[in-house]
Design a protein around this motif. Sequence first.
Motif, PDB file in Angstrom:
ATOM      1  N   UNK A   1      -1.570   8.018  -4.468  1.00  0.00           N
ATOM      2  CA  UNK A   1      -1.724   8.955  -3.354  1.00  0.00           C
ATOM      3  C   UNK A   1      -2.563   8.396  -2.210  1.00  0.00           C
ATOM      4  N   UNK A   2      -3.035   7.145  -2.344  1.00  0.00           N
ATOM      5  CA  UNK A   2      -3.896   6.548  -1.315  1.00  0.00           C
ATOM      6  C   UNK A   2      -3.107   6.217  -0.053  1.00  0.00           C
ATOM      7  N   UNK A   3      -3.719   6.500   1.108  1.00  0.00           N
ATOM      8  CA  UNK A   3      -3.054   6.232   2.388  1.00  0.00           C
ATOM      9  C   UNK A   3      -3.957   5.474   3.357  1.00  0.00           C
ATOM     10  N   UNK A   4      -5.178   5.141   2.912  1.00  0.00           N
ATOM     11  CA  UNK A   4      -6.107   4.425   3.766  1.00  0.00           C
ATOM     12  C   UNK A   4      -6.389   3.037   3.192  1.00  0.00           C
ATOM     13  N   UNK A   5      -7.528   2.474   3.521  1.00  0.00           N
ATOM     14  CA  UNK A   5      -7.901   1.147   3.049  1.00  0.00           C
ATOM     15  C   UNK A   5      -8.434   1.216   1.623  1.00  0.00           C
ATOM     16  N   UNK A   6      -7.987   0.280   0.793  1.00  0.00           N
ATOM     17  CA  UNK A   6      -8.469   0.165  -0.588  1.00  0.00           C
ATOM     18  C   UNK A   6      -8.956  -1.274  -0.805  1.00  0.00           C
ATOM     19  N   UNK A   7     -10.173  -1.421  -1.307  1.00  0.00           N
ATOM     20  CA  UNK A   7     -10.681  -2.740  -1.677  1.00  0.00           C
ATOM     21  C   UNK A   7     -10.639  -2.887  -3.196  1.00  0.00           C
ATOM     22  N   UNK A   8     -10.097  -4.006  -3.653  1.00  0.00           N
ATOM     23  CA  UNK A   8     -10.142  -4.352  -5.073  1.00  0.00           C
ATOM     24  C   UNK A   8     -10.951  -5.638  -5.190  1.00  0.00           C
ATOM     25  N   UNK A   9     -12.114  -5.546  -5.807  1.00  0.00           N
ATOM     26  CA  UNK A   9     -13.001  -6.706  -5.976  1.00  0.00           C
ATOM     27  C   UNK A   9     -13.180  -6.925  -7.467  1.00  0.00           C
ATOM     28  N   UNK A  10     -12.578  -7.988  -7.993  1.00  0.00           N
ATOM     29  CA  UNK A  10     -12.625  -8.181  -9.437  1.00  0.00           C
ATOM     30  C   UNK A  10     -12.342  -9.633  -9.813  1.00  0.00           C
ATOM     31  N   UNK A  11     -12.593  -9.953 -11.076  1.00  0.00           N
ATOM     32  CA  UNK A  11     -12.407 -11.317 -11.571  1.00  0.00           C
ATOM     33  C   UNK A  11     -10.931 -11.644 -11.771  1.00  0.00           C
ATOM     34  N   UNK A  12     -10.637 -12.926 -11.855  1.00  0.00           N
ATOM     35  CA  UNK A  12      -9.257 -13.348 -12.081  1.00  0.00           C
ATOM     36  C   UNK A  12      -8.776 -12.920 -13.463  1.00  0.00           C
ATOM     37  N   UNK A  13      -9.690 -12.820 -14.438  1.00  0.00           N
ATOM     38  CA  UNK A  13      -9.303 -12.347 -15.770  1.00  0.00           C
ATOM     39  C   UNK A  13      -8.804 -10.915 -15.706  1.00  0.00           C
ATOM     40  N   UNK A  14      -9.471 -10.111 -14.887  1.00  0.00           N
ATOM     41  CA  UNK A  14      -9.049  -8.717 -14.750  1.00  0.00           C
ATOM     42  C   UNK A  14      -7.691  -8.638 -14.060  1.00  0.00           C
ATOM     43  N   UNK A  15      -7.467  -9.498 -13.082  1.00  0.00           N
ATOM     44  CA  UNK A  15      -6.175  -9.529 -12.389  1.00  0.00           C
ATOM     45  C   UNK A  15      -5.064  -9.915 -13.356  1.00  0.00           C
ATOM     46  N   UNK A  16      -5.366 -10.836 -14.289  1.00  0.00           N
ATOM     47  CA  UNK A  16      -4.371 -11.221 -15.293  1.00  0.00           C
ATOM     48  C   UNK A  16      -3.971 -10.029 -16.142  1.00  0.00           C
TER      49      UNK A  16
END
Length: 285
Positions: A159-174
């Motif tokens: 439902x997000x319509x604005x800016x979203x920041x995702x700050x996380x480790x590469x392990x989490x992205x995996x």
Amino acid sequence: MQRQKTNFEYSHKTELDIIEKVNDVSLAFSSALGLDFQSGQIYMTLLRLGPITTGSLAKEMKIDRNKIYRKIDELVSEGFVSMTMSSPKLCIPTDPENSIELVLHKKKKEIERINKVKKDIVRQIRGIVSVPFGTSTPTFRIIQGLTNVYSGISLSLDTAKNVVFIVTSIKDIMRMYHSDIPEKIKICRKNGGQVFLITDSDEKLMIPYIKRLHATENKVAKLPSNGRIIVFENTQMFMSDSTNTSDFMDENSDISLCTDAPEMINNIFSLCTFLWGIATPIKLT
């Protein structure tokens, strides 16, 4: 001597590639079947090794015997593993296709059950609750378990319509790679939102994981902590203590704070904006 060293390095690299491939498949399988990562690893190991005793499996995977006995019991009860009648008993993994069909059948039944009762349940609740649902007072809650955390993030992205920041480790992205989050990011962007990803690695091997997340832009930087920060402009924030520890295999170790408190959201959003300004763009091609 130089030739021997080259052979060793090649062998070591090949072994790491195999381990990474097994972990990647384990993540995909665990995500599809709703298992924690360690259970997925156990299942994959059984497929690779064939019939084996629980004790030998614990030794092979270097996992505490008591813990692996509990995991095997869970996999047996779910139908993913069978035990022989021999002595000693051997663990036999269910065929992967049958395992997936088993989960699909259970999920379909569960969805059908919820769909049948949802309207009636909401109607009954409204009949006994006189105050409006929700509150204007800032709230926070603790979410435990990677599946629950990712579900909360996915729902917010939907439902997000604005800016979203995702700050996380590469392990989490995996791990996100095998969740609903990439598709929810696409929906967010389609709805007019912008998703900015900041991670701690832009190694060539990691680019496919970053790319599939479908963020608007991607950057690499030294992260302020080992945790996960996901902040939705003016609405919500998720913060996890650590996503980069030795407990990587145990999804229950993932605990996240979720809040809609404006002051906290604005402060963390400002931090992410600052990080974005000093981070380096990641080349995906």
